[in-house]
Design a protein around this motif. Structure first.
Motif, short mmCIF file in Angstrom:
data_model
loop_
_atom_site.label_atom_id
_atom_site.label_comp_id
_atom_site.label_asym_id
_atom_site.label_seq_id
_atom_site.Cartn_x
_atom_site.Cartn_y
_atom_site.Cartn_z
N THR A 212 0.84 -1.20 0.00
CA THR A 212 0.00 0.00 0.00
C THR A 212 0.88 1.26 0.00
O THR A 212 0.63 2.21 -0.74
CB THR A 212 -0.91 0.02 1.24
N GLU B 2 2.28 1.93 -3.38
CA GLU B 2 1.28 2.54 -4.26
C GLU B 2 1.31 4.06 -4.07
O GLU B 2 1.36 4.81 -5.04
CB GLU B 2 -0.12 2.02 -3.91
N ARG B 3 1.30 4.45 -2.82
CA ARG B 3 1.31 5.88 -2.52
C ARG B 3 2.60 6.53 -3.02
O ARG B 3 2.59 7.63 -3.57
CB ARG B 3 1.20 6.12 -1.00
N ALA C 10 -4.34 4.81 -2.85
CA ALA C 10 -4.31 3.51 -2.19
C ALA C 10 -5.43 3.46 -1.16
O ALA C 10 -5.68 4.42 -0.44
CB ALA C 10 -2.96 3.30 -1.52
#
Lengths: 333, 333
Positions: free
Chosen positions: A302, A305-306, A312
């Motif tokens: 996660t 992703e950010r 996310a």
DNA sequence: GAGTGCCGTGTAATCGATTTCGTAGCCCTC
DNA sequence: GAGGGCTACGAAATCGATTACACGGCACTC
């Protein structure tokens, strides 16, 4: 230690060429071998500090954990470290020791070190510092514990199914006076576990009155022991106790043993967070196991992703009830 | 994020002045307040990456630990982290998971990150990488485990006194057939514990024959269980077992319970490395406790001596025997 | 009142990499 | 054979701090 200039001189090329060969950014043909040879001969390794300054990427993630000596968090940290490593990131770790000021202090140092992203399993409740992190633009993911008012995805376990199963398990075994040892009211995790447990019990017509809800500010075994002691002094002591943390469960066990009470004959005992040794106590403890390694992995993903600029979402993974013998019946085969 | 140039402009001074105010290097009078005001208004925090590049000091220490999920090392890591922090250093952590290649990989990344010093509790035996660290000039301190041929101070615990006490304890309780569960021959720690135990027993006229020395390559609980099983199948099974690691002790307990044997009635059990829950097992386990926190602190201090260019000696701190009830008699008051 | 020193500050070099821009050389096309 | 496009490479700017060096101004001494 040799630097890029030394390599360039030795290979008879410019530093730009060396950099290009090493990063494979643009095709380099003829000089390629000469550069690689020079690198090998000098044992050259790029200076990550310089690289980080130029590229504004350190390749390091920060992890601030609420209590490193708590086996649950240890396993979490281990999983995070593993995932980070396999994706080419290093991990700078900070142990808040359940002290909010120390947590803030750490977050600050980590930001100063320009880590690429931050994972926090927050000690205490609100934190102005966390909002500051969000404002600073550093990618942030909360781990295990939500923090109200902080706009960041949170990766944690959902105890609903496990607590529902536990209520059914206790009801089936005829336990009618459950109790719970939790963190003080106001702690999101504690409140949630209490609510879910209470609701799940209600479905079986079992009440969880406030007198059998014991809060302890230190999430340690002394707190667990004290609360258990209070329970046992009640006119109607509980016949089943859920400790929402493994250290508190340890304290609870101590108190039972000190009073000569037996598990599960006198009191059933269930522990939140399974540890390697709960299968080895006498009797083996029924536990609610969080998917620790998956949590760690999901948190890192996660966060990445950010970091890579995508949105996310929060992640909720189900916890599971592991039935052992501390509530009475052996597990069905 | 604001940088030093922004601060300088806002305060109407040069970047040099800002730097001097912030570092207190040379006396700055009149402009001081203006600079501090600008810093406050902009929320400026120095970029540690740039600072590290210029000063060649990152303010970070590296810790490569052999197994983060092992509570002994967890506590060690926690202690190291604490000590580092209180001295103004951050800690970059790497978990080798008892795999030498992974350890080398980590050491390499840490060197690339230009950490100021390195602590290693080495997995496996020799390591070419460690010699490379020494050659590179990065201050190195070994933690808990020595590595032959590596010229670096080592901070660890000395089990001699504790094992001597243990031998006396066992002898006093009439145990004549001791056994030991250790890491395979060749591991410095394992060899040493075996030798010391054997010598200490000999002083009481008790032998420790090879058949009662069980080695397990995985230092995990399955290994401990398997070895214990082997012991119990001997024509003359041991009447006391020392597990030289807490996970192995867990496995040993499992095997005993599976066979319906009782501690201490049938077999006495002693664990090396005290964990928080060994006081809470049934019966509480007699343990050899290493001074974990002191080890961590001493290691960081030793490393700092090296970083600051002084010579640093190895440190040996005594381990202690903690007498509980798993060998028979309750502890004397 | 000129010389000496010190104090406070600015200018610019520096750390070690990446990356933009410019250019020399080559091949190809028309 | 002139122009266009591409390739391979070098020169130099850049990231954000620290710090060596230079310098102006002031106080002090003789």
């Amino acid at each position: 230690m040799a630097n890029i200039k030394d390599v360039a001189e030795r290979a008879g090329v410019s530093v730009a060429t060396v950099s290009r060969v090493l990063n494979g950014h643009s095709p380099v043909a003829e000089t390629r071998e000469r550069v690689l040879a020079a690198v090998r001969e000098l044992g050259y390794r790029p200076n990550n500090v310089a690289r980080a300054l130029r590229t504004a990427r350190t390749g390091a993630l920060g992890l601030v954990i609420s209590d490193l000596t708590n086996p649950f968090f240890t396993e979490l940290a281990d999983a995070v470290e593993d995932a980070a490593r396999s994706l080419g990131y290093s991990l700078v770790i900070g142990n808040a020791g359940e002290r909010p000021e120390q947590q803030d202090d750490y977050i600050r140092t980590l930001l100063d070190r320009r880590i690429d992203g931050l994972l926090v399993s927050s000690a205490g409740t609100g934190s102005a510092m966390l909002s500051e992190v969000v404002a600073s633009g550093t990618p942030l993911v909360l781990l295990d514990r939500t923090v109200p008012g902080v706009d960041a995805p949170c990766v944690r376990a959902d105890g609903r199914a496990a607590l529902t199963d536990l209520a059914a398990h206790l009801a089936a075994l005829g336990r009618r006076r459950p109790a719970i040892i939790v963190a003080p009211a106001g702690t999101p995790t504690g409140d949630e576990r209490l609510d879910l447990f209470r609701t799940a019990l209600a479905a079986h017509g079992i009440a969880l009155p406030d007198e059998r809800v014991g809060a302890t500010p230190d999430l340690q075994h002394t707190g667990g022991r004290r609360v258990m002691s209070g329970f046992l002094d009640l006119p109607e002591p509980p016949d089943a106790v859920l400790a929402t943390d493994n250290l508190m469960a340890l304290g609870a066990m101590d108190e039972l043993r000190a009073r000569g009470l037996r598990v599960p004959d006198d009191v059933a005992l269930v522990v939140y967070d399974d540890g390697p040794w709960f299968a080895h106590t006498d009797p083996p403890l029924t536990a609610i196991a969080q998917p620790t390694r998956e949590l760690g992995r999901a948190a890192v993903h996660t966060l990445l992703e950010r970091i890579e600029g995508r949105v996310a979402e929060s992640v909720l993974l189900p916890a599971r009830l592991i039935t052992r013998r501390s509530c009475g019946e052996p597990a069905a085969p």
